[in-house]
Design a protein around this motif. Sequence first.
Motif, short mmCIF file in Angstrom:
data_model
loop_
_atom_site.label_atom_id
_atom_site.label_comp_id
_atom_site.label_asym_id
_atom_site.label_seq_id
_atom_site.Cartn_x
_atom_site.Cartn_y
_atom_site.Cartn_z
N SER A 1 0.86 -1.18 0.00
CA SER A 1 0.00 0.00 0.00
C SER A 1 0.89 1.22 0.00
CB SER A 1 -0.93 0.00 1.21
OG SER A 1 -0.21 0.06 2.40
N ASP A 2 0.58 2.17 -0.90
CA ASP A 2 1.38 3.38 -0.96
C ASP A 2 0.94 4.35 0.14
OD1 ASP A 2 -0.85 4.79 -1.90
OD2 ASP A 2 -0.15 4.84 -3.96
N PRO A 3 1.71 5.41 0.41
CA PRO A 3 1.36 6.33 1.49
C PRO A 3 -0.02 6.99 1.33
CG PRO A 3 3.65 6.63 0.88
CD PRO A 3 3.05 5.68 -0.13
N ASN A 4 -0.57 7.01 0.10
CA ASN A 4 -1.91 7.57 -0.12
C ASN A 4 -3.02 6.56 0.10
OD1 ASN A 4 -0.80 10.08 -0.86
ND2 ASN A 4 -0.44 9.33 -2.93
N GLY A 5 -2.66 5.32 0.40
CA GLY A 5 -3.65 4.29 0.69
C GLY A 5 -4.01 3.38 -0.47
#
Length: 107
Positions: free
Chosen positions: A80-84
């Motif tokens: 999962s990337d930092p933006n979700g």
Amino acid sequence: MVQYYWYPGGYPQQQQQMTPPNVQLPAARRQEESYIENILRMNKGKLGTFYFTFEHSKEHNSIVITGYVEAAGRDHVILSDPNGKRYLMLMIYFDYATFDEEINYNL
């Protein structure tokens, strides 16, 4: 379990299958083996940069994902990337990963 084997003389030979006794493995042998999915699983929740290559793709030959390890299986990893945004990536395309912190690797 009994198995019968026929030999050239025509007489059956009986062979008993032996069951090994329950043996406890030493603590060091019970730990997970050094496979990529196990290493990724031990680093669940860590932020890393993951590199994937798609050999037969004309549009997206490679992709880089910076994200957190959520889960890892034998043939896949969920990031999962930092933006979700979540990614389910196949391990056959995985090249390598980098982490800015120490990697858990206690095998």
